[in-house]
Scaffold this motif. Sequence first.
Motif, PDB file in Angstrom:
ATOM      1  N   GLN A  22       0.865  -1.194   0.000  1.00  0.00           N
ATOM      2  CA  GLN A  22       0.000   0.000   0.000  1.00  0.00           C
ATOM      3  C   GLN A  22       0.896   1.236   0.000  1.00  0.00           C
ATOM      4  O   GLN A  22       2.111   1.130   0.155  1.00  0.00           O
ATOM      5  CB  GLN A  22      -0.894   0.030   1.254  1.00  0.00           C
ATOM      6  N   ALA A  23       0.255   2.404  -0.105  1.00  0.00           N
ATOM      7  CA  ALA A  23       1.020   3.659  -0.113  1.00  0.00           C
ATOM      8  C   ALA A  23       1.828   3.826   1.180  1.00  0.00           C
ATOM      9  O   ALA A  23       2.911   4.399   1.171  1.00  0.00           O
ATOM     10  CB  ALA A  23       0.071   4.834  -0.306  1.00  0.00           C
ATOM     11  N   ASP A  24       1.290   3.311   2.332  1.00  0.00           N
ATOM     12  CA  ASP A  24       1.968   3.531   3.626  1.00  0.00           C
ATOM     13  C   ASP A  24       2.708   2.273   4.110  1.00  0.00           C
ATOM     14  O   ASP A  24       3.051   2.171   5.283  1.00  0.00           O
ATOM     15  CB  ASP A  24       0.932   3.969   4.674  1.00  0.00           C
ATOM     16  N   THR A  25       2.955   1.318   3.218  1.00  0.00           N
ATOM     17  CA  THR A  25       3.649   0.092   3.619  1.00  0.00           C
ATOM     18  C   THR A  25       5.073   0.410   4.086  1.00  0.00           C
ATOM     19  O   THR A  25       5.809   1.125   3.409  1.00  0.00           O
ATOM     20  CB  THR A  25       3.711  -0.900   2.432  1.00  0.00           C
ATOM     21  N   SER A  26       5.431  -0.121   5.270  1.00  0.00           N
ATOM     22  CA  SER A  26       6.800   0.034   5.769  1.00  0.00           C
ATOM     23  C   SER A  26       7.580  -1.226   5.420  1.00  0.00           C
ATOM     24  O   SER A  26       7.179  -2.330   5.764  1.00  0.00           O
ATOM     25  CB  SER A  26       6.798   0.225   7.284  1.00  0.00           C
TER      26      SER A  26
END
Length: 243
Positions: A22-26
């Motif tokens: 996702q856009a905020d995947t770490s």
Amino acid sequence: MPGHCPVCAAPRRFLPPLGGVQADTSFRESLHCETCRCISRHRAAVAVLAEAVPDLPRARVYITEQASLLFMALRKRIGKLEGSEFVRSLRRRHALSAWMLAQGCRSYVRFQDVTALSFRAGSKDAVVSFDVLEHVPDYRKALREFARVLKPGGVLVMTVPFYAASASSETIAYVDREGKLQTLGPPEYHGDPVSQGVLCFHHLGWDLLAEMRAAGFAEAEALRVSDAGQGIPEPLWLFRARR
Ligand SMILES: [Zn+2]
């Protein structure tokens, strides 16, 4: 994602996060190695450790975890590896030891308190600690213990959730004079493989380097590590200190 796994010391593939990207995947906590299952943060730390301690197979290394995939993978690379868990209950440690045996690793889980280690002074070539320090009420005492058990020239490799925008560390919880837990603001719990969640006491900032030197380390450095070839696409903070 193909690359070289520094934990396995072999070419491996790194697997995408379970929920997809996702856009905020770490990527700090994902990209598991297909074989050792270690994540990006582990690979970065082991790469730094292997560089700092060239003769890893014969080195005496203490790691502040034991019932973990990383410990089991490192045991294949480091002959004199000792680990521990902050678990006082004998019954719980029996259960964890049984889990390790089921994974094919014969190693009885030991208890250690990082502010009072049972090791002799100067008995270790390296100490490795991943995301532990922020959970220790007196983290300065833990740093002094890491320095004490290292031989002169011995190396500490550490990760913490680092607050790179903060010059000073902030205490968000503490133990008062009566031994009671006090929190400043809403309590912050971090996921932990061996328990339900562990209270965070400190948000560590740049003064951590000065605290490491004050604890007895001759040099202390913050490193920014990234290497797509080792499955570390996102730059990660690591701390390295030499006794
Ligand atoms: Zn691996």
